[in-house]
Design a protein around this motif. Structure first.
Motif, short mmCIF file in Angstrom:
data_model
loop_
_atom_site.label_atom_id
_atom_site.label_comp_id
_atom_site.label_asym_id
_atom_site.label_seq_id
_atom_site.Cartn_x
_atom_site.Cartn_y
_atom_site.Cartn_z
N THR A 50 18.17 6.68 14.76
CA THR A 50 17.71 8.05 15.03
C THR A 50 18.87 8.93 15.50
O THR A 50 19.02 10.09 15.06
N LEU A 53 21.08 9.87 12.59
CA LEU A 53 20.46 10.89 11.75
C LEU A 53 20.63 12.28 12.36
O LEU A 53 20.91 13.27 11.66
N THR A 100 13.42 16.40 8.51
CA THR A 100 13.85 15.06 8.93
C THR A 100 13.01 14.57 10.10
O THR A 100 12.63 13.40 10.18
N PHE A 103 9.37 13.65 8.58
CA PHE A 103 9.22 12.51 7.66
C PHE A 103 10.03 11.27 8.05
O PHE A 103 9.77 10.19 7.52
N VAL A 104 11.00 11.40 8.92
CA VAL A 104 11.84 10.25 9.27
C VAL A 104 11.75 9.91 10.75
O VAL A 104 11.42 8.78 11.12
N LEU A 108 9.88 6.79 12.87
CA LEU A 108 10.71 5.95 13.73
C LEU A 108 10.18 5.94 15.16
O LEU A 108 10.26 4.93 15.86
#
Length: 365
Positions: A50, A53, A100, A103-104, A108
């Motif tokens: 994370t 990103l 981000t 959706f990510v 997480l």
């Protein structure tokens, strides 16, 4: 003194009425410390992913303190985001950063929370799995062997029965000791923790569907009560019980036991035989140890033996079982062998010759 005795009796009564349970053999699982370490590593991996990103797309984030996001800020944002703290000092401002997060980073975050509460989820999953295993075990268990008492006599009886090819899954041990049940589980046998004189405990062992019941308790009075209860629940099973004193054997037969072994008398006779003839004692010891050397087994008559005399068979025939009678090999009532007869023979067990699956090892003390 009376009060102390009363308390002791009360504790014994509580132990007898304690909650019983069925314990099935388990596969070896990972140690708790290794499980915790593995979860910590997974949580750190999610945190690092994370943070990376966020740092890669740091231009899409705004820090209220200085307006820019560096690597430390990225780890800080990942920490407060995954832990759902959300101070709001660092926020995604660009469309890409917000997508981000949606959706990510949100998945997480869910994964991170699952890892944190993994212990609770694992307990719930384990309970569900164990309940499923127990229900499946009960539905598939048929014609099994129930062993009441897993001390020296019970273990020896199970070892003897196993020589016929009986699988561990077909053996259920009933014992009031948790340590004994754990030992049975370690050998691959299902165990029921509880007092076998109670019908509900025997029902947990599916005694009503059992083919054979072995009663090897420490006390003769307990053996009588277990025999009565087991016979009431299962009229067709073969019940073999062991008692210490010979005077209690008739009572066990009246209670429903098909065969009764008197351990004290049998051991005494073997001792006396060994004194009179040590070699004869060695032969008897060999006969009662199934799976090696000489074995005493009961088997059906094969077609090639029909019409022959017992002495004319390949095996050494000791007795002939015809109907409900046991006749000696030299009994004139035997005549010639019939297809419905069964033979009690002495055979030598070698690597190339094992006891046939339909042969029965005779009950030993």
């Amino acid at each position: 003194m009376k009060l102390a005795g009363h308390d002791a009796m009360a504790r014994q009564a509580d132990e007898r009425t304690a909650t019983y349970r069925v314990k099935l053999p388990r596969r070896v699982v990972e140690r708790p410390l290794l499980q915790v370490a593995r979860r910590v590593v997974m949580a750190l991996a999610v945190l690092v992913l994370t943070a990376l990103l966020v740092w890669v797309d740091r231009g899409g984030y705004n820090d209220n303190s200085d307006g820019s996001v560096d690597l430390l800020d990225a780890f800080y944002y990942a920490t407060v985001t995954l832990s759902t703290t959300g101070y709001g000092d660092i926020t995604p401002v660009s469309d890409g950063a917000r997508l981000t997060n949606i959706f990510v980073i949100t998945p997480l975050r869910v994964l991170f929370l699952i890892i944190l509460v993994g212990t609770t989820l694992e307990v719930l999953t384990e309970r569900t799995r164990e309940e499923w295993r127990l229900n499946r075990w009960r539905s598939t268990l048929r014609d099994h062997v129930v062993v009441v008492g897993f001390g020296t006599k019970g273990r020896s009886a199970v070892e003897t029965v196993r020589t016929t090819g009986l699988k561990p899954e077909q053996i259920v041990v009933v014992d009031p000791s948790a340590k004994v049940i754990d030992a049975a589980n370690a050998l691959g046998y299902a165990g029921v923790l509880g007092d076998a004189t109670r019908s509900d405990v025997l029902l947990r062992a599916e005694v009503q569907k059992a083919r054979k019941i072995i009663i090897a308790t420490q006390r003769d009075d307990t053996a009588v009560l277990v025999t009565l209860t087991a016979r009431q629940l299962n009229r067709g099973a073969k019940i073999v019980a062991c008692v210490r004193e010979e005077e209690n054997a008739p009572l066990l037969r009246q209670s429903g036991a098909d065969a009764v072994i008197t351990s004290a008398s049998a051991a005494g006779r073997l001792l006396g035989l060994s004194v009179l003839s040590p070699h004869a004692g060695m032969v008897m010891e060999d006969l009662i140890q199934q799976g090696s050397g000489l074995d005493l087994v009961e088997r059906p008559v094969i077609k090639a033996e029909v019409g022959l005399k017992p002495k004319e068979t390949d095996d050494l025939v000791v007795s002939v079982v015809r109907g409900h009678r046991v006749l000696g090999y030299d009994d004139s009532a035997v005549g010639v062998l019939q297809l419905t007869d069964r033979l009690i023979t002495i055979v030598r067990v070698t690597p190339t010759r094992r006891v046939a699956p339909d042969a029965k090892p005779l009950p030993q003390d």
